[in-house]
Design an enzyme around this catalytic site. Sequence first.
Site, PDB file in Angstrom:
ATOM      1  N   THR A  72      58.058  69.041 -20.827  1.00  0.00           N
ATOM      2  CA  THR A  72      56.930  68.880 -21.100  1.00  0.00           C
ATOM      3  C   THR A  72      55.952  70.858 -20.981  1.00  0.00           C
ATOM      4  O   THR A  72      55.083  70.577 -21.476  1.00  0.00           O
ATOM      5  CB  THR A  72      56.812  68.958 -19.422  1.00  0.00           C
ATOM      6  OG1 THR A  72      56.454  66.837 -19.652  1.00  0.00           O
ATOM      7  CG2 THR A  72      55.129  68.765 -18.748  1.00  0.00           C
ATOM      8  N   ASN A 153      59.261  57.734 -27.516  1.00  0.00           N
ATOM      9  CA  ASN A 153      60.758  57.505 -26.571  1.00  0.00           C
ATOM     10  C   ASN A 153      60.350  56.132 -26.339  1.00  0.00           C
ATOM     11  O   ASN A 153      61.807  55.984 -25.394  1.00  0.00           O
ATOM     12  CB  ASN A 153      60.322  58.039 -25.148  1.00  0.00           C
ATOM     13  CG  ASN A 153      58.615  58.264 -25.202  1.00  0.00           C
ATOM     14  OD1 ASN A 153      57.986  58.917 -26.214  1.00  0.00           O
ATOM     15  ND2 ASN A 153      58.087  58.104 -23.759  1.00  0.00           N
ATOM     16  N   SER A 201      64.569  69.159 -24.716  1.00  0.00           N
ATOM     17  CA  SER A 201      64.950  68.960 -23.441  1.00  0.00           C
ATOM     18  C   SER A 201      66.143  68.202 -22.910  1.00  0.00           C
ATOM     19  O   SER A 201      66.896  67.601 -23.484  1.00  0.00           O
ATOM     20  CB  SER A 201      63.714  67.958 -23.024  1.00  0.00           C
ATOM     21  OG  SER A 201      64.060  68.250 -20.938  1.00  0.00           O
ATOM     22  N   THR A 239      62.973  84.793 -14.455  1.00  0.00           N
ATOM     23  CA  THR A 239      63.612  84.915 -14.161  1.00  0.00           C
ATOM     24  C   THR A 239      64.769  83.591 -14.992  1.00  0.00           C
ATOM     25  O   THR A 239      64.681  82.611 -14.942  1.00  0.00           O
ATOM     26  CB  THR A 239      64.842  85.077 -12.385  1.00  0.00           C
ATOM     27  OG1 THR A 239      64.181  85.561 -12.256  1.00  0.00           O
ATOM     28  CG2 THR A 239      66.242  85.460 -12.838  1.00  0.00           C
ATOM     29  N   CYS A 326      57.276  58.250 -16.800  1.00  0.00           N
ATOM     30  CA  CYS A 326      55.990  59.058 -16.000  1.00  0.00           C
ATOM     31  C   CYS A 326      54.774  57.822 -15.692  1.00  0.00           C
ATOM     32  O   CYS A 326      54.283  57.674 -13.795  1.00  0.00           O
ATOM     33  CB  CYS A 326      54.975  60.439 -16.545  1.00  0.00           C
ATOM     34  SG  CYS A 326      56.579  60.626 -17.705  1.00  0.00           S
TER      35      CYS A 326
END
Length: 396
Positions: A72, A153, A201, A239, A326
């Site tokens: 995303t 998907n 991902s 980081t 979602c």
Amino acid sequence: MRVYLDNNATTIVDPHVFEDMVPYFCQMYGNPNSLHQFGSESHPALRKAMDQLYTGINARDEDDIVVTSCATESINWVIKGIYFDKIVNGDKNHIIVSEVEHPAVISACKFLEGLGVNVTYLPVNSDGVVEVHTLRDFITDKTALVSIMWANNETGMIFPIEEIGAICKEKGVLFHTDGVQAVGKIPVDVQKANVDFMSFSAHKFHGPKGVGGLYIRAGLTLSPLFHGGEHMGGRRSGTLNVPGIVGMGKAMELAVENLDFEKNNVMRLRNKLEDAIELIPETIIIGTKEQRVPNTILVSVKGIEGEAMLWDLNKNGIAASTGSACASEALESNPVMEAIGAEADLAHTALRLSLSRFTTEEEIDFTIEVLKNAVTRLRAISSTYAYAPEWHVSKL
Ligand SMILES: *Cc1c(COP(=O)(O)O)cnc(C)c1O
């Protein structure tokens, strides 16, 4: 028995991946940018992970792979980065996507429409795939970006990415592909496909959640979304997620090693399940087997709301989906089904079953039995089933 058939939503972390990640939580936990031993001791593992990513998608040394927090983020970065670079600070004002993109793409485009950008949502055929010839007609000298997914998907349908890449190259338009559902399921070669950007991902290919990536072809600029400490060559500050990166690298390596297994074993189990579903009267499966990734089935079962079916399967320990994770909390019809042109009753009866290399034959046999019984029972009490007109594939 517990059966997980929702692998397009997320996957189990491969135990080998987890094993490789463990030392980077409580032992080698230093910030890799720090100038001491705690910082530098993770460098070899980070380098190895990046190599695994480059090899996995056939990126060249001069190309960039930037690690992000998820696909995303990668998708939002490309779309908004291009907006800053080519639209705000350039003379373009147009983006082309398909109408069956993941919500990350669609929502980012809707947001840009609110800022005055023109967005074309390319239609799909009854198999849910974009017709390549329509793309050429929509590209103008104002087009800044084409973003079309590698595999869908919901349906698992594979898009003609090489042809799309060739058209974009010929027209001189940047091309992003959402490769999330392709990586680990089919060979992904960013050179062959001529892609400029590709999102992926880790948690969709047996890596950890919270880490993803963006492939960026050599020489391309992209305004960063995150400004900060100049990590990842200044492209993505924050980081580094050392265990996540190590895990994603290992997951990529294993994904590529297992491509034959996907094509043979996962596909065989998927087809066994699919053949059994096809024997149930009045079911419609979207798209031909050959054009799909090996693990996915999207089926409409006449007279049975997708949610009712999920409930029944879940009671028997089987996890499936009605569509995009979602959107699946709301009683909504499957958006891809709608784009294909399915009538509402069809779109409301969508059921997605997605396997993985961890799915077993016993699990599939069990699922077939449960599914058959569920259809009989639910149709017997369905008020819509008894009175509904005959179903024909022509409803699509
Ligand atoms: C899951 C998924 C995404 C989003 O990935 P996250 O890493 O969970 O943000 C994007 N596109 C497709 C096709 C997906 O299946």
